[in-house]
Design a protein around this motif. Structure first.
Motif, short mmCIF file in Angstrom:
data_model
loop_
_atom_site.label_atom_id
_atom_site.label_comp_id
_atom_site.label_asym_id
_atom_site.label_seq_id
_atom_site.Cartn_x
_atom_site.Cartn_y
_atom_site.Cartn_z
N UNK A 132 -10.90 9.43 -0.92
CA UNK A 132 -9.86 8.48 -0.88
C UNK A 132 -9.66 8.05 0.91
N UNK A 133 -9.27 6.87 1.05
CA UNK A 133 -9.07 6.27 2.25
C UNK A 133 -7.51 6.50 2.68
N UNK A 134 -7.26 7.11 4.00
CA UNK A 134 -5.99 7.48 4.44
C UNK A 134 -5.57 6.41 5.56
N UNK A 169 -9.70 -0.65 2.49
CA UNK A 169 -8.37 -1.42 2.35
C UNK A 169 -8.77 -2.85 3.06
N UNK A 170 -8.26 -3.68 1.78
CA UNK A 170 -8.15 -5.26 2.44
C UNK A 170 -7.23 -5.59 3.58
N UNK A 171 -6.15 -4.77 3.88
CA UNK A 171 -5.19 -4.82 4.84
C UNK A 171 -5.87 -4.60 6.43
N UNK A 172 -7.00 -3.88 6.39
CA UNK A 172 -7.75 -3.79 7.88
C UNK A 172 -8.42 -4.72 7.97
N UNK A 193 -5.62 -2.47 -1.41
CA UNK A 193 -5.06 -3.12 -0.46
C UNK A 193 -4.46 -2.39 0.50
N UNK A 194 -4.32 -1.17 0.44
CA UNK A 194 -3.99 -0.20 1.33
C UNK A 194 -2.51 0.25 1.23
N UNK A 195 -2.29 1.68 1.44
CA UNK A 195 -1.12 1.79 1.13
C UNK A 195 -0.12 2.73 2.42
N UNK A 196 -0.71 2.49 3.70
CA UNK A 196 -0.01 3.13 4.65
C UNK A 196 0.35 2.17 5.54
N UNK A 205 -0.42 -8.63 9.05
CA UNK A 205 1.13 -8.26 8.89
C UNK A 205 1.41 -9.03 7.64
N UNK A 206 0.82 -9.99 7.43
CA UNK A 206 1.45 -10.63 6.10
C UNK A 206 0.62 -10.31 4.85
N UNK A 207 1.43 -10.15 3.75
CA UNK A 207 1.09 -9.92 2.50
C UNK A 207 -0.17 -10.99 2.13
N UNK A 208 0.08 -12.29 2.36
CA UNK A 208 -0.78 -13.31 1.99
C UNK A 208 -2.19 -12.97 2.23
N UNK A 209 -2.21 -12.65 3.55
CA UNK A 209 -3.57 -12.30 4.19
C UNK A 209 -4.42 -11.26 3.52
N UNK A 210 -3.39 -10.10 3.24
CA UNK A 210 -4.00 -9.06 2.68
C UNK A 210 -4.63 -9.32 1.25
N UNK A 211 -3.83 -10.39 0.72
CA UNK A 211 -4.25 -10.51 -0.74
C UNK A 211 -5.51 -11.45 -0.77
N UNK A 212 -5.47 -12.34 0.40
CA UNK A 212 -6.79 -13.15 0.46
C UNK A 212 -7.86 -12.47 0.83
N UNK A 213 -7.63 -11.61 1.66
CA UNK A 213 -8.92 -10.76 2.14
C UNK A 213 -9.32 -9.86 0.77
#
Ligand SMILES: Cc1cc2nc3c(=O)[nH]c(=O)nc-3n(C[C@H](O)[C@H](O)[C@H](O)COP(=O)(O)OP(=O)(O)OC[C@H]3O[C@@H](n4cnc5c(N)ncnc54)[C@H](O)[C@@H]3O)c2cc1C
Length: 313
Positions: A132-134, A169-172, A193-196, A205-213
């Motif tokens: 898992x990724x932390x 995690x797509x958030x990074x 997407x990333x849970x941390x 910082x924006x959900x739109x970018x996390x989803x697009x990535x």
């Protein structure tokens, strides 16, 4: 939205919040929705029920961030017992492990010794192990150990893509580069997407970018990855994965969808009926608080439900 989530993850670390949730019957009731029980017997009952519905499982014995070497070694022994149980019952299941539960905070040498012990048993049973990724402080060591162990255990099992894989995690911001290296080495990847809680210096910082990535990364993984796992409950992204796979002649057997225990059971079943591989992540054990707080933070409605019921009593 991400700001609210970060706030909730911060609040979850406040001792009084921890005590309220773990002591209150509603906190335990909420945990019961997302956690399959306190022990392996309860978890295996959940596995059997999911398998009956055509859904595969990844088992997680909850626990993270130990600084006690004996506890980390015990966790490794425990995972070997889980692997033995999966093999003995013929369950359609693999395992997900957290490196901080296996001693990463104590030292990479301690952690490696424990993970090697688990992987040797996994090879003997031909059962896949997901690291898992932390939080982002662990991204680099988790990826480094994944590459190292993947090379070390190559050819020692018949598991597709090798016995060990990991999560991105797509958030990074860094994840596109990490995916390129994982794909180049033929390592199995679960995309989330990333849970941390992460600072804007490392994460969108924006959900739109996390989803697009996420959308871009799922294209890369479907095209070039080894049996990638598209882990999300986001219907828009699931539909996009289906569309992309159809457009590029990628058969459903070449990837899987993954969801969390207790979330979107309707969607899990619909995907199975449509002929897709679906795996549900099944956590169990007594150390459910950090896991539950991440699930609450993802969907504040979960917390509002608990609080409004608590106030009504
Ligand atoms: C199989 C699996 C393994 C994972 N492993 C990791 C990991 O190793 N490391 C890591 O950082 N993260 C991991 N995650 C968590 C992941 O990063 C996200 O935090 C989580 O999946 C929520 O994001 P989402 O993709 O579902 O999209 P979101 O945009 O957050 O949610 C989409 C929709 O899904 C539903 N939903 C999402 N979360 C919840 C919830 N808690 N309760 C009820 N409904 C919800 C809602 O309907 C929501 O509108 C994992 C997730 C899955 C599915």
């Amino acid at each position: 939205m991400l700001m609210l989530r970060n706030l909730m993850l911060t609040a979850a670390n406040v001792p009084v919040v921890h005590d309220f949730v773990t002591d209150h019957p509603l906190g335990r009731q909420m945990a019961g929705r997302f956690v399959a029980g306190q022990d392996l017997d309860a978890a295996m009952a959940a596995v059997a029920e999911l398998n009956r519905r055509g859904i595969q499982v990844s088992l997680d014995h909850l626990g993270e961030n130990t600084s006690n070497a004996e506890e980390a070694a015990a966790t490794a022994r425990d995972y070997v017992a889980i692997l033995d149980r999966i093999a003995a019952t013929g369950a359609q299941a693999n395992i997900s492990i957290k490196l901080t539960a296996l001693g990463l905070d104590i030292g990479e040498d301690v952690c490696l010794r424990n993970v090697r012990f688990v992987l040797a048993a996994a090879c003997a049973h031909n059962i896949f192990v997901r690291l898992d990724m932390e939080g982002s402080a662990y991204t680099e060591p988790t990826l480094r150990l994944t590459h190292l162990l993947h090379a070390e255990f190559a050819g020692k099992s018949t598991v597709t893509g090798g016995v060990v894989g990991t999560v991105v995690q797509s958030m990074l911001y860094r994840t596109a580069d990490d995916v390129a290296q994982l794909v180049a080495d033929g390592i199995r990847v679960r995309l989330v997407k990333g849970a941390y809680r992460e600072p804007p210096s490392v994460a969108f910082p924006n959900k739109f970018d996390v989803d697009e990535n996420y959308r871009l990364l799922l294209h890369t993984l479907l095209r070039a990855g080894v049996y990638p796992a598209i882990a999300t409950h986001d219907e828009r992204l699931i539909t996009e994965a289906q569309r992309f796979a159809r457009q590029h002649d990628i058969a459903p057997a070449r990837f899987e969808f993954q969801m969390l225990y207790g979330i979107r059971r309707d969607l899990q079943e619909r995907l199975v009926q449509e002929g897709y591989n679906v795996r549900v992540y099944v956590p169990y054990g007594t150390q459910w608080y950090p896991y539950l707080s991440r699930r609450m933070a993802e969907r504040p409605a979960n917390l509002i439900f608990v609080m409004s019921n608590a106030l009504r009593k």
